[in-house]
Scaffold this motif. Structure first.
Motif, mmCIF file in Angstrom:
data_model
loop_
_atom_site.group_PDB
_atom_site.id
_atom_site.type_symbol
_atom_site.label_atom_id
_atom_site.label_comp_id
_atom_site.label_asym_id
_atom_site.label_seq_id
_atom_site.Cartn_x
_atom_site.Cartn_y
_atom_site.Cartn_z
ATOM 1 N N HIS A 191 14.682 130.814 102.565
ATOM 2 C CA HIS A 191 15.263 131.182 103.859
ATOM 3 C C HIS A 191 16.033 129.968 104.390
ATOM 4 C CE1 HIS A 191 15.616 132.261 108.081
ATOM 5 N NE2 HIS A 191 15.309 133.495 107.745
ATOM 6 N N LYS A 249 8.604 135.537 108.865
ATOM 7 C CA LYS A 249 9.910 135.506 109.522
ATOM 8 C C LYS A 249 10.234 136.798 110.279
ATOM 9 C CE LYS A 249 11.787 131.444 108.485
ATOM 10 N NZ LYS A 249 10.526 130.753 108.179
ATOM 11 N N PHE A 250 9.748 137.899 109.827
ATOM 12 C CA PHE A 250 9.981 139.194 110.495
ATOM 13 C C PHE A 250 11.457 139.490 110.753
ATOM 14 C CE2 PHE A 250 5.506 138.432 111.219
ATOM 15 C CZ PHE A 250 4.958 139.695 111.024
ATOM 16 N N CYS A 251 12.271 139.378 109.744
ATOM 17 C CA CYS A 251 13.643 139.880 109.844
ATOM 18 C C CYS A 251 13.496 141.377 110.176
ATOM 19 C CB CYS A 251 14.381 139.698 108.530
ATOM 20 S SG CYS A 251 14.520 137.959 108.066
ATOM 21 N N CYS A 254 5.232 136.520 104.357
ATOM 22 C CA CYS A 254 6.343 135.987 105.142
ATOM 23 C C CYS A 254 6.065 136.151 106.627
ATOM 24 C CB CYS A 254 7.626 136.728 104.761
ATOM 25 S SG CYS A 254 9.057 136.064 105.626
ATOM 26 N N GLN A 305 7.972 134.842 98.525
ATOM 27 C CA GLN A 305 8.862 135.673 99.334
ATOM 28 C C GLN A 305 9.728 134.770 100.207
ATOM 29 O OE1 GLN A 305 5.736 137.597 99.161
ATOM 30 N NE2 GLN A 305 6.827 139.126 97.991
ATOM 31 N N VAL A 322 8.570 143.197 104.108
ATOM 32 C CA VAL A 322 7.711 142.220 103.426
ATOM 33 C C VAL A 322 6.566 141.681 104.304
ATOM 34 C CG1 VAL A 322 7.698 139.877 102.436
ATOM 35 C CG2 VAL A 322 9.320 141.584 101.612
ATOM 36 N N PRO A 323 6.830 141.313 105.571
ATOM 37 C CA PRO A 323 5.704 140.802 106.377
ATOM 38 C C PRO A 323 4.577 141.827 106.525
ATOM 39 C CG PRO A 323 7.796 140.257 107.404
ATOM 40 C CD PRO A 323 8.105 141.227 106.292
ATOM 41 N N GLN A 341 22.521 137.551 104.370
ATOM 42 C CA GLN A 341 22.458 138.952 104.855
ATOM 43 C C GLN A 341 23.709 139.408 105.590
ATOM 44 O OE1 GLN A 341 20.011 140.076 103.335
ATOM 45 N NE2 GLN A 341 18.303 138.659 103.397
ATOM 46 N N PHE A 373 14.853 144.070 109.488
ATOM 47 C CA PHE A 373 15.071 145.139 108.489
ATOM 48 C C PHE A 373 13.978 145.169 107.428
ATOM 49 C CE2 PHE A 373 17.451 141.294 107.457
ATOM 50 C CZ PHE A 373 16.885 140.946 106.248
ATOM 51 N N CYS A 374 13.103 144.184 107.410
ATOM 52 C CA CYS A 374 12.338 143.899 106.188
ATOM 53 C C CYS A 374 10.863 144.289 106.275
ATOM 54 C CB CYS A 374 12.460 142.409 105.879
ATOM 55 S SG CYS A 374 11.687 141.950 104.319
ATOM 56 N N ARG A 424 17.370 136.879 112.234
ATOM 57 C CA ARG A 424 17.418 135.923 111.132
ATOM 58 C C ARG A 424 17.149 134.492 111.588
ATOM 59 N NH1 ARG A 424 16.760 136.435 106.007
ATOM 60 N NH2 ARG A 424 18.347 134.890 105.495
HETATM 61 FE FE1 SF4 Z 1 10.800 137.364 105.200
HETATM 62 FE FE2 SF4 Z 1 12.955 137.423 103.572
HETATM 63 FE FE3 SF4 Z 1 11.941 139.716 104.551
HETATM 64 FE FE4 SF4 Z 1 13.217 138.014 106.191
HETATM 65 S S1 SF4 Z 1 14.129 139.113 104.401
HETATM 66 S S2 SF4 Z 1 11.254 139.041 106.605
HETATM 67 S S3 SF4 Z 1 12.649 136.036 105.327
HETATM 68 S S4 SF4 Z 1 10.916 138.288 103.152
#
Ligand code: SF4
Ligand code: 5AD
Length: 484
Positions: A269, A188-190, A186, A230, A195-196, A296, A192-193, A308
């Protein structure tokens, strides 16, 4: 006593977290099947145990270390009783995020493999079998980097190209529905997340790869496919001519596969919900009317702090457009309460958004600061008791909406994919187009068919129906025979 060599080795994978991990666990099992490993019913009888882990919230990653402790104790007990050795491996996002730290904390762990390196699993296991384990923690720490115990590099394209496809029996055993990962990572770099950081940058698999895997799954009996990513609707895989193709166009091509009856995709997203994808919902009968679209928060201030890149109004407009294309669309969402700086008024805005949208299903979480993410360093972290109070209120509301959605199904007739035997004798379990679990009385011979079902009752977590398809009008309808 060790098992004789003629016995197949046994593999047990414990999967935590999202559907992507479920898909990956199957791929790892397929890779190890090539090495002669068969599925074990539990860790007790396994030669190799893999924990496929999740790092998304603190609780999820904490579980891994306590489970590793239990597995090491189980192994020691077995060895003390003269039993076979057991290799212990950590896969998934905790493996990626913590890497060698895992071996430092738990020197008895034999391998650590990140999600992008699963194609290396067979060789890692072979090395682990030959490696002495009785190292001190310090020796393990210094050797971890050099002895091939940890693999956490990012080489996603390689992973998909090199992982073996499942054989038909394996697919059949997994049922009529299957996951297919089309996109990983991902951008997007939200704030809180993780995943990236754990899954890396966004990568899409080429269109032909996806179509080929889908055709193989369908040939092995799969009727419903859920495309995973993701950030799945950011999909932009290349077609045979090297042109990027979006998710809407990919779904159109998948819908042409004969025998494939249903398509779903998750997780999306809001920013990537383009016209082509919305049009696919309008046009494709096989594309199920269910959209998981996390928001969210309902507060613009918090959405901005979360990075976001959409507002409350953007989200609501999007839902309107989606519903204009597909009026019966069921909407599902993810919510975080207690993001740093969230006030009572911000939280009220989330509740009001939920009321405005009307969710068929919802996943609600307390904000969990993740090391290395921008959110973790923000001032005004919300106290735990405030988070808990808000979560309880949000759960009350979303649970009421979910139940209302179930009740609104009563009296409607919908297509149900009959997947498996139900809990009671004479009962089958299936899925509605809206991803509801459906129970009904029907003969086992109907497993693997889609039937028209009238919904007659709604429980808390499932709905109940009766078949109205008139399959054999001359010998009486199935409604009658199944009611007997
Ligand atoms: Fe990416 Fe979803 Fe995490 Fe945002 S919440 S950084 S869109 S995986
Ligand atoms: N704290 C709480 N919830 C989180 N999620 C992701 N990161 C966090 C975090 N740090 C939730 C989001 C996301 C879902 C998969 O998990 O709602 O959509």
């Amino acid at each position: 006593m060790t098992a004789p060599d003629t016995q197949p080795k046994k593999l047990f994978i414990k999967t935590y977290g999202c559907q992507m991990n479920v898909y990956d666990s199957d791929r790892m099992a397929d890779a190890m099947a090539g090495e002669g490993y068969v599925a074990a019913a539990g860790p007790e009888e396994a030669d190799l145990v893999l924990l496929n882990t999740c790092h998304i919230r603190e609780k999820a990653s904490e579980k891994v270390f306590s489970e590793l402790g239990r597995l090491e104790a189980l192994r020691a007990e077995r060895q003390a009783a003269g039993g076979a050795d057991m290799l212990i491996g950590v896969a998934g996002c905790v493996a990626q995020a913590e890497g060698e730290e895992i071996v430092r904390r738990m020197p008895g762990v034999d391998l650590v493999v990140g999600p992008q390196s699963y194609h290396h699993l067979p060789e890692m296991v072979a090395r682990a079998i030959d490696r002495p384990r009785d190292l001190t923690a310090r020796e393990a720490a210094t050797r971890a980097a050099g002895d091939g115990r940890v693999a956490t590099e990012f080489a996603l394209a390689e992973k998909f190209a090199l992982l073996p496809r499942p054989n038909r029996e394996a697919v059949r055993a997994r049922g009529l529905t299957a996951f297919l990962t089309v996109q990983e990572g991902c951008d997007k770099f939200c704030s809180f997340c993780v995943v990236p950081y754990t899954r890396g940058a966004e990568v899409s698999r080429p269109v032909e790869d996806v179509l080929e895997e889908a055709r193989e799954l369908v040939a092995a009996g799969v009727m419903e496919l859920t495309l995973l990513g993701q950030n799945v609707n950011a999909y932009h895989g290349l077609d045979g001519d090297g042109r990027p193709v979006g998710l809407g166009a990919l779904l159109r091509r998948l819908a042409d596969i004969p025998g494939l009856m249903r398509l779903r995709y998750t997780t999306s997203h809001p920013r990537d919900m383009d016209d082509e994808l919305i049009a696919a919902h309008r046009d494709l009968e096989k594309l199920m009317p269910y959209l998981h679209l996390p928001v969210q928060s309902g507060s613009d201030r918090i959405l901005k702090a979360m990075n976001r890149r959409h507002t409350r109004a953007d989200y609501l407009r999007l839902i309107e457009r989606v519903r204009a294309a597909r009026p019966d669309m069921a909407i599902s969402g993810d919510f975080i309460v207690g993001f740093p700086g969230e006030t009572d008024a911000d939280f009220e805005a989330t509740l009001s958004l939920v009321r405005e949208v009307g969710y068929a299903s919802a996943f609600c979480f307390k904000y969990s600061p993740r090391p290395g993410t921008p959110g973790a360093g923000l001032p005004d972290q919300v106290p735990e008791d405030v988070k808990a109070g808000r979560l309880a209120r949000l759960l009350d509301l979303t649970t009421a909406q979910m139940r209302a959605f179930g009740r609104a199904s009563v009296g409607r007739t919908m297509d149900v994919l009959l997947e498996k035997k139900g809990r009671l004798p004479g009962q089958l379990g299936g899925r509605s187009p809206y991803l509801q679990a459906v129970h009904l009385a029907a003969p086992e011979s109907l497993i693997g068919t889609i039937q028209k079902v009238e919904i007659v009752a709604a429980g808390n977590n499932s709905i109940e129906g009766k078949i109205v398809t008139d399959l054999e009008p001359k010998s009486g309808s199935l409604v009658e025979s199944s009611a007997a």
